[in-house]
Design a protein around this motif. Structure first.
Motif, PDB file in Angstrom:
ATOM      1  N   ILE A   1      42.911  47.363  52.456  1.00  0.00           N
ATOM      2  CA  ILE A   1      42.297  48.530  53.048  1.00  0.00           C
ATOM      3  C   ILE A   1      40.977  49.232  52.329  1.00  0.00           C
ATOM      4  CG2 ILE A   1      43.844  49.473  54.696  1.00  0.00           C
ATOM      5  CD1 ILE A   1      44.918  51.381  52.554  1.00  0.00           C
ATOM      6  N   THR A   2      41.138  48.941  51.044  1.00  0.00           N
ATOM      7  CA  THR A   2      40.388  49.258  49.747  1.00  0.00           C
ATOM      8  C   THR A   2      40.150  48.234  48.580  1.00  0.00           C
ATOM      9  OG1 THR A   2      40.866  51.551  50.279  1.00  0.00           O
ATOM     10  CG2 THR A   2      39.509  50.999  48.216  1.00  0.00           C
ATOM     11  N   VAL A   3      39.119  48.116  48.007  1.00  0.00           N
ATOM     12  CA  VAL A   3      39.171  47.112  46.927  1.00  0.00           C
ATOM     13  C   VAL A   3      38.085  47.903  46.012  1.00  0.00           C
ATOM     14  CG1 VAL A   3      38.098  44.905  45.842  1.00  0.00           C
ATOM     15  CG2 VAL A   3      38.880  45.131  48.359  1.00  0.00           C
ATOM     16  N   SER A   4      38.734  48.019  44.677  1.00  0.00           N
ATOM     17  CA  SER A   4      38.101  48.698  43.654  1.00  0.00           C
ATOM     18  C   SER A   4      37.206  47.623  42.671  1.00  0.00           C
ATOM     19  CB  SER A   4      39.022  49.370  42.762  1.00  0.00           C
ATOM     20  OG  SER A   4      39.500  50.458  43.433  1.00  0.00           O
ATOM     21  N   ALA A   5      36.324  48.113  42.012  1.00  0.00           N
ATOM     22  CA  ALA A   5      35.754  47.451  40.898  1.00  0.00           C
ATOM     23  C   ALA A   5      36.522  46.904  39.880  1.00  0.00           C
ATOM     24  CB  ALA A   5      34.459  48.001  40.525  1.00  0.00           C
ATOM     25  N   ALA A   6      36.442  45.741  39.040  1.00  0.00           N
ATOM     26  CA  ALA A   6      37.285  45.488  38.056  1.00  0.00           C
ATOM     27  C   ALA A   6      36.939  46.390  36.888  1.00  0.00           C
ATOM     28  CB  ALA A   6      36.901  43.995  37.429  1.00  0.00           C
ATOM     29  N   LYS A   7      38.046  46.700  36.007  1.00  0.00           N
ATOM     30  CA  LYS A   7      38.107  47.334  35.095  1.00  0.00           C
ATOM     31  C   LYS A   7      38.741  47.029  33.866  1.00  0.00           C
ATOM     32  CE  LYS A   7      40.255  51.968  34.148  1.00  0.00           C
ATOM     33  NZ  LYS A   7      41.068  53.240  34.767  1.00  0.00           N
TER      34      LYS A   7
ATOM     35  N   LEU B   1      43.166  40.036  35.430  1.00  0.00           N
ATOM     36  CA  LEU B   1      42.054  38.743  35.987  1.00  0.00           C
ATOM     37  C   LEU B   1      41.882  38.027  34.628  1.00  0.00           C
ATOM     38  CD1 LEU B   1      39.372  41.206  37.615  1.00  0.00           C
ATOM     39  CD2 LEU B   1      41.267  39.862  38.538  1.00  0.00           C
ATOM     40  N   ASP B   2      42.392  38.589  33.505  1.00  0.00           N
ATOM     41  CA  ASP B   2      42.357  37.683  31.988  1.00  0.00           C
ATOM     42  C   ASP B   2      43.395  36.339  32.283  1.00  0.00           C
ATOM     43  OD1 ASP B   2      40.253  38.982  31.174  1.00  0.00           O
ATOM     44  OD2 ASP B   2      41.600  40.338  29.923  1.00  0.00           O
ATOM     45  N   ARG B   3      44.330  36.789  32.973  1.00  0.00           N
ATOM     46  CA  ARG B   3      45.463  35.840  33.167  1.00  0.00           C
ATOM     47  C   ARG B   3      45.797  35.153  34.340  1.00  0.00           C
ATOM     48  NH1 ARG B   3      50.560  39.454  30.628  1.00  0.00           N
ATOM     49  NH2 ARG B   3      49.530  39.881  28.430  1.00  0.00           N
TER      50      ARG B   3
ATOM     51  N   THR C   1      35.617  34.688  40.287  1.00  0.00           N
ATOM     52  CA  THR C   1      35.126  36.069  39.726  1.00  0.00           C
ATOM     53  C   THR C   1      35.591  37.189  40.646  1.00  0.00           C
ATOM     54  OG1 THR C   1      33.272  34.989  38.515  1.00  0.00           O
ATOM     55  CG2 THR C   1      32.983  37.355  38.817  1.00  0.00           C
ATOM     56  N   TRP C   2      35.948  38.416  40.272  1.00  0.00           N
ATOM     57  CA  TRP C   2      36.268  39.201  41.051  1.00  0.00           C
ATOM     58  C   TRP C   2      34.998  39.986  41.801  1.00  0.00           C
ATOM     59  CZ3 TRP C   2      40.729  41.232  42.790  1.00  0.00           C
ATOM     60  CH2 TRP C   2      40.671  42.539  43.145  1.00  0.00           C
TER      61      TRP C   2
END
Length: 186
Positions: free
Chosen positions: A96-102, A128-130, A135-136
């Motif tokens: 329902i929602t996707v946030s930016a990578a942080k 995301l590092d593992r 790419t996100w």
């Protein structure tokens, strides 16, 4: 009278602007801030000791999605008065929602919310590092997902499912994953 209307309009306009930009999430989405698991793991990495927490609940790893188990566990967490143990959860639903990578002190993370039914959404945290993934963001609103990971509950505003990658550690023995529209990311 006009003086009272202007500030109200200004506040409503700002709220609308923030909602459009994704800065405001509905209460059902407010499932995570920086949680104490990250703080404890970071403190252990630098040689300190974190707060004691209940040990993870040893349970079999669910082979298929079980949102009803998750909703039962969520209800138990919200009513418990003692420290909250981590649990293995296998949920599925529509994004329902996707946030930016942080980037946090523990690495680069991607976040999205999954509707698990009964008006409940849960924040999914992907390290995301593992993970072996593009790419996100590799997930979008409306995608169908299946997620296996560690459900943490610090308080009603700080909860979610993390450890959705292939690794394990001292504090978590189960490899997780995220399946998006049939494609598996670990």
């Amino acid at each position: 009278m006009a003086a009272t209307r202007w500030p109200l309009r200004g506040v409503m306009g700002l709220a609308a602007l923030l909602a459009v930009q994704g800065a405001l999430a509905p209460a059902a989405h407010a499932r995570h801030h920086r949680h104490r698991h990250e703080a404890r793991e970071e403190s252990a990495q630098i040689g300190g000791e974190g707060k004691e927490k209940a040990q993870p609940i040893a349970s079999p790893v669910p082979e298929s999605c079980d949102n009803s188990k998750f909703l039962t566990d969520l209800k138990a967490e919200e009513s418990a008065q003692t420290p909250h143990p981590d649990r293995v959860e296998h949920v599925c639903g529509r994004v329902i929602t996707v946030s930016a990578a942080k980037r946090t002190r523990s690495g680069l993370h991607g976040y999205f919310y999954v509707d698990v039914g009964q008006g409940v959404s849960i924040r999914i945290v992907s390290d995301l590092d593992r993970m072996t993934a593009p790419t996100w963001p590799w997930v979008a609103k409306g995608d169908q997902t299946d997620v296996l990971g560690r459900y943490y509950y610090d308080n009603p505003q700080s909860q979610g499912i993390d450890w959705t990658h292939h690794g394990t550690g001292k504090s978590w023995p189960v490899e997780g994953y995220v399946v998006v529209n049939g494609t598996r990311y670990q």
